[in-house]
Design a protein around this motif. Structure first.
Motif, PDB file in Angstrom:
ATOM      1  N   PRO A  93      27.113  29.686 -18.343  1.00  9.88           N
ATOM      2  CA  PRO A  93      27.826  30.633 -19.204  1.00  9.88           C
ATOM      3  C   PRO A  93      28.048  31.970 -18.494  1.00  9.88           C
ATOM      4  O   PRO A  93      27.207  32.409 -17.702  1.00  9.88           O
ATOM      5  CB  PRO A  93      26.889  30.803 -20.400  1.00  9.88           C
ATOM      6  CG  PRO A  93      25.982  29.617 -20.356  1.00  9.88           C
ATOM      7  CD  PRO A  93      25.825  29.276 -18.910  1.00  9.88           C
ATOM      8  N   PRO A  94      29.169  32.619 -18.764  1.00  7.32           N
ATOM      9  CA  PRO A  94      29.424  33.928 -18.154  1.00  7.32           C
ATOM     10  C   PRO A  94      28.460  34.979 -18.672  1.00  7.32           C
ATOM     11  O   PRO A  94      27.868  34.829 -19.742  1.00  7.32           O
ATOM     12  CB  PRO A  94      30.867  34.231 -18.577  1.00  7.32           C
ATOM     13  CG  PRO A  94      31.072  33.437 -19.828  1.00  7.32           C
ATOM     14  CD  PRO A  94      30.266  32.181 -19.648  1.00  7.32           C
ATOM     15  N   ASP A  95      28.297  36.022 -17.905  1.00 10.33           N
ATOM     16  CA  ASP A  95      27.465  37.152 -18.306  1.00 10.33           C
ATOM     17  C   ASP A  95      28.012  37.702 -19.638  1.00 10.33           C
ATOM     18  O   ASP A  95      29.192  38.050 -19.730  1.00 10.33           O
ATOM     19  CB  ASP A  95      27.536  38.231 -17.216  1.00 10.33           C
ATOM     20  CG  ASP A  95      26.657  39.439 -17.512  1.00 10.33           C
ATOM     21  OD1 ASP A  95      26.184  39.586 -18.658  1.00 10.33           O
ATOM     22  OD2 ASP A  95      26.449  40.253 -16.587  1.00 10.33           O
ATOM     23  N   PRO A  96      27.193  37.773 -20.686  1.00  9.27           N
ATOM     24  CA  PRO A  96      27.683  38.213 -22.001  1.00  9.27           C
ATOM     25  C   PRO A  96      28.232  39.631 -22.007  1.00  9.27           C
ATOM     26  O   PRO A  96      29.004  39.997 -22.897  1.00  9.27           O
ATOM     27  CB  PRO A  96      26.454  38.078 -22.908  1.00  9.27           C
ATOM     28  CG  PRO A  96      25.288  38.070 -21.990  1.00  9.27           C
ATOM     29  CD  PRO A  96      25.768  37.427 -20.729  1.00  9.27           C
ATOM     30  N   THR A  97      27.825  40.452 -21.031  1.00  5.97           N
ATOM     31  CA  THR A  97      28.408  41.788 -20.915  1.00  5.97           C
ATOM     32  C   THR A  97      29.003  41.974 -19.519  1.00  5.97           C
ATOM     33  O   THR A  97      29.015  43.079 -18.989  1.00  5.97           O
ATOM     34  CB  THR A  97      27.358  42.885 -21.205  1.00  5.97           C
ATOM     35  OG1 THR A  97      26.236  42.710 -20.320  1.00  5.97           O
ATOM     36  CG2 THR A  97      26.887  42.826 -22.643  1.00  5.97           C
ATOM     37  N   GLY A  98      29.489  40.895 -18.953  1.00  4.91           N
ATOM     38  CA  GLY A  98      30.106  40.948 -17.632  1.00  4.91           C
ATOM     39  C   GLY A  98      31.537  41.414 -17.689  1.00  4.91           C
ATOM     40  O   GLY A  98      32.068  41.784 -18.747  1.00  4.91           O
ATOM     41  N   ALA A  99      32.201  41.360 -16.542  1.00  5.45           N
ATOM     42  CA  ALA A  99      33.556  41.901 -16.407  1.00  5.45           C
ATOM     43  C   ALA A  99      34.547  41.242 -17.357  1.00  5.45           C
ATOM     44  O   ALA A  99      35.420  41.921 -17.926  1.00  5.45           O
ATOM     45  CB  ALA A  99      34.020  41.751 -14.960  1.00  5.45           C
ATOM     46  N   SER A 136      43.980  28.819  -9.383  1.00  7.48           N
ATOM     47  CA  SER A 136      42.749  28.086  -9.078  1.00  7.48           C
ATOM     48  C   SER A 136      43.027  26.757  -8.395  1.00  7.48           C
ATOM     49  O   SER A 136      42.337  26.374  -7.452  1.00  7.48           O
ATOM     50  CB  SER A 136      41.956  27.850 -10.366  1.00  7.48           C
ATOM     51  OG  SER A 136      41.562  29.073 -10.944  1.00  7.48           O
ATOM     52  N   VAL A 137      44.033  26.044  -8.860  1.00  8.31           N
ATOM     53  CA  VAL A 137      44.300  24.725  -8.287  1.00  8.31           C
ATOM     54  C   VAL A 137      44.881  24.840  -6.877  1.00  8.31           C
ATOM     55  O   VAL A 137      44.658  23.974  -6.025  1.00  8.31           O
ATOM     56  CB  VAL A 137      45.220  23.890  -9.205  1.00  8.31           C
ATOM     57  CG1 VAL A 137      46.687  24.250  -9.019  1.00  8.31           C
ATOM     58  CG2 VAL A 137      45.012  22.398  -8.969  1.00  8.31           C
ATOM     59  N   LEU A 138      45.591  25.927  -6.607  1.00  5.39           N
ATOM     60  CA  LEU A 138      46.116  26.124  -5.254  1.00  5.39           C
ATOM     61  C   LEU A 138      44.990  26.478  -4.279  1.00  5.39           C
ATOM     62  O   LEU A 138      45.075  26.170  -3.091  1.00  5.39           O
ATOM     63  CB  LEU A 138      47.182  27.224  -5.244  1.00  5.39           C
ATOM     64  CG  LEU A 138      48.500  26.882  -5.953  1.00  5.39           C
ATOM     65  CD1 LEU A 138      49.463  28.066  -5.887  1.00  5.39           C
ATOM     66  CD2 LEU A 138      49.150  25.639  -5.372  1.00  5.39           C
ATOM     67  N   LYS A 139      43.942  27.127  -4.794  1.00  7.07           N
ATOM     68  CA  LYS A 139      42.802  27.464  -3.938  1.00  7.07           C
ATOM     69  C   LYS A 139      41.946  26.238  -3.664  1.00  7.07           C
ATOM     70  O   LYS A 139      41.604  25.949  -2.520  1.00  7.07           O
ATOM     71  CB  LYS A 139      41.960  28.567  -4.585  1.00  7.07           C
ATOM     72  CG  LYS A 139      42.644  29.915  -4.630  1.00  7.07           C
ATOM     73  CD  LYS A 139      41.785  30.934  -5.382  1.00  7.07           C
ATOM     74  CE  LYS A 139      42.475  32.277  -5.471  1.00  7.07           C
ATOM     75  NZ  LYS A 139      41.683  33.253  -6.291  1.00  7.07           N
ATOM     76  N   LEU A 182      36.225  21.291 -12.045  1.00 10.35           N
ATOM     77  CA  LEU A 182      34.846  21.380 -12.517  1.00 10.35           C
ATOM     78  C   LEU A 182      34.578  22.706 -13.226  1.00 10.35           C
ATOM     79  O   LEU A 182      33.830  22.760 -14.210  1.00 10.35           O
ATOM     80  CB  LEU A 182      33.883  21.182 -11.352  1.00 10.35           C
ATOM     81  CG  LEU A 182      33.817  19.745 -10.825  1.00 10.35           C
ATOM     82  CD1 LEU A 182      32.915  19.655  -9.605  1.00 10.35           C
ATOM     83  CD2 LEU A 182      33.327  18.784 -11.903  1.00 10.35           C
ATOM     84  N   ASP A 183      35.170  23.781 -12.738  1.00 12.46           N
ATOM     85  CA  ASP A 183      35.046  25.075 -13.417  1.00 12.46           C
ATOM     86  C   ASP A 183      35.547  24.973 -14.856  1.00 12.46           C
ATOM     87  O   ASP A 183      34.880  25.404 -15.802  1.00 12.46           O
ATOM     88  CB  ASP A 183      35.867  26.143 -12.681  1.00 12.46           C
ATOM     89  CG  ASP A 183      35.005  27.003 -11.775  1.00 12.46           C
ATOM     90  OD1 ASP A 183      33.778  26.974 -11.907  1.00 12.46           O
ATOM     91  OD2 ASP A 183      35.570  27.712 -10.923  1.00 12.46           O
ATOM     92  N   LYS A 184      36.732  24.418 -15.003  1.00 12.73           N
ATOM     93  CA  LYS A 184      37.403  24.410 -16.303  1.00 12.73           C
ATOM     94  C   LYS A 184      36.738  23.482 -17.304  1.00 12.73           C
ATOM     95  O   LYS A 184      36.623  23.820 -18.487  1.00 12.73           O
ATOM     96  CB  LYS A 184      38.875  24.007 -16.125  1.00 12.73           C
ATOM     97  CG  LYS A 184      39.702  24.061 -17.412  1.00 12.73           C
ATOM     98  CD  LYS A 184      41.170  23.846 -17.130  1.00 12.73           C
ATOM     99  CE  LYS A 184      42.000  23.918 -18.411  1.00 12.73           C
ATOM    100  NZ  LYS A 184      41.953  25.258 -19.028  1.00 12.73           N
ATOM    101  N   TRP A 185      36.281  22.316 -16.840  1.00 11.12           N
ATOM    102  CA  TRP A 185      35.845  21.307 -17.796  1.00 11.12           C
ATOM    103  C   TRP A 185      34.340  21.067 -17.858  1.00 11.12           C
ATOM    104  O   TRP A 185      33.877  20.367 -18.740  1.00 11.12           O
ATOM    105  CB  TRP A 185      36.597  20.000 -17.539  1.00 11.12           C
ATOM    106  CG  TRP A 185      38.027  20.110 -17.954  1.00 11.12           C
ATOM    107  CD1 TRP A 185      38.498  20.300 -19.220  1.00 11.12           C
ATOM    108  CD2 TRP A 185      39.179  20.089 -17.111  1.00 11.12           C
ATOM    109  NE1 TRP A 185      39.871  20.385 -19.225  1.00 11.12           N
ATOM    110  CE2 TRP A 185      40.325  20.249 -17.938  1.00 11.12           C
ATOM    111  CE3 TRP A 185      39.380  19.934 -15.739  1.00 11.12           C
ATOM    112  CZ2 TRP A 185      41.615  20.266 -17.442  1.00 11.12           C
ATOM    113  CZ3 TRP A 185      40.676  19.949 -15.249  1.00 11.12           C
ATOM    114  CH2 TRP A 185      41.779  20.113 -16.086  1.00 11.12           C
ATOM    115  N   ILE A 186      33.572  21.633 -16.924  1.00 17.40           N
ATOM    116  CA  ILE A 186      32.116  21.442 -16.995  1.00 17.40           C
ATOM    117  C   ILE A 186      31.345  22.733 -16.732  1.00 17.40           C
ATOM    118  O   ILE A 186      30.480  23.128 -17.507  1.00 17.40           O
ATOM    119  CB  ILE A 186      31.641  20.348 -16.004  1.00 17.40           C
ATOM    120  CG1 ILE A 186      32.284  18.994 -16.367  1.00 17.40           C
ATOM    121  CG2 ILE A 186      30.122  20.231 -16.044  1.00 17.40           C
ATOM    122  CD1 ILE A 186      31.860  17.851 -15.461  1.00 17.40           C
TER     123      ILE A 186
END
Length: 335
Positions: free
Chosen positions: A62-68, A42-45, A52-56
């Motif tokens: 929230p992710p899809d509760p029945t997602g991948a 992620s940090v290389l991208k 922001l993804d990781k900490w906020i």
């Protein structure tokens, strides 16, 4: 600094320079972060998105509760529970019991409430049983912890330093197997993606992350004095050569080019994280994939391509107003 309990003050500010965190609790947590294979990718991208993804964003969206992610974790848990059984007791009955035991866990309650999600997991569990391997012949590695308790190589935690990196890299091995006749280990990783991944450095968006992960785990095991023969990505059901079927990708973890690239990636990511923490500035790294980033509508450097699918994706990404409710403020004039 901002009060993290106030909705009137920011947790992070996006400016032309990058992302600056303005929350004392977050700054302390960020400063102590360990590396992982996913963090390296992620940090290389894009350092800004990773931070922001990781900490906020993970809390704000929230992710899809029945997602991948949840479905994949459920399958992983079934396999973990199943392989705690001795080899002679790994049969269809204990595999089914492992599935039902997974459903009883609170973290998988959304799957209990979804027939579709249950069928997804059951299909892959059944497919594993029908043709991936003979589980009675799998020898899971054993070790003894500091308290003298026997521990199996299932969801095995590893950590250590790679190359000249300052920060520790950590991760979990899904299943570590051991051949007592040759005294070598095999690193196994369950995969549930729709398409089996094969790393091709000549592809435009070549993804080295799966290969890097297994190479790094092998190197960390070698630091413990273990001899690793290979790593495997085990797909119970995926598309391979245009056909939906089980597939096992064998990764040559001793390939010199793979090992050097894995080390280079970790060292580079380590330097980016250290500099970002030191300066409290996580820079943007725009690419053709920006339209699929939840920050695209507030990022001053986002690359906004005009393809229909990219334009549609941007319309579905969060607005500045929504992000502000989660403490992400902007201090820039967007183009």
């Amino acid at each position: 600094m901002a009060d993290s309990n106030s909705i009137d003050t920011p947790k992070a500010i996006i400016s032309d320079s990058g992302v600056e965190f303005a929350d004392n609790m977050l700054l302390d947590k960020i400063g102590r972060v360990k590396l992982s294979n996913s963090l390296v990718s992620s940090v290389l991208k894009c350092p800004a998105r990773m931070a922001l993804d990781k900490w906020i964003l993970n809390d704000l969206i929230p992710p899809d509760p029945t997602g991948a992610t949840t479905l994949g974790s459920a399958f992983h848990k079934v396999m973990e529970l199943f392989f705690y059984n001795p080899p002679s007791e790994r049969n269809l009955a204990t595999l089914r019991q492992a599935y039902y035991d997974m459903l009883l866990l609170d973290e998988f309650s959304p799957i209990r409430d979804s027939v579709e999600a249950q069928n997804w997991v059951k299909t892959r569990v059944n497919n594993y049983w029908r043709g991936v391997e003979d589980p009675t012949k799998v020898s899971v590695a054993e070790s003894v912890d500091k308290k003298g308790k026997k521990k199996l190589g299932l969801e095995l935690y590893l950590q250590g330093n790679i190359g000249d990196s300052e920060r520790v890299l950590c991760g979990f091995i899904d299943r570590l197997c051991y051949d007592k006749n040759t005294n070598v280990y095999t690193v196994d990783d369950w995969k549930t993606g729709k398409k089996a991944e094969e790393y091709n450095p000549y592809e435009r968006f070549a993804d080295f992350s799966y290969y890097r992960q297994q190479v790094l785990y092998s190197m960390l095991l070698e630091q413990q004095g273990k001899k690793v023969d290979k790593a495997r990505l085990i797909y119970p059901l995926t598309v391979w050569n245009g056909v939906e079927r089980p597939h096992v990708t064998v990764i040559p973890v001793h390939d010199a080019n793979y090992r050097q690239k894995a080390v280079d990636d970790v060292v580079k990511a380590d330097k980016i994280v250290n500099k970002s923490v030191e300066t409290n500035c996580w820079q943007m790294n725009p690419s053709a994939l920006c339209s699929w980033c939840p920050l695209v509508n507030v990022c001053p450097k986002a690359m906004k391509i005009s393809k229909p699918n990219a334009m549609e994706s941007r319309q579905n990404q969060p607005t500045a107003e929504f992000l502000k409710t989660g403490g992400i403020w902007t201090k820039t004039k967007l183009k």
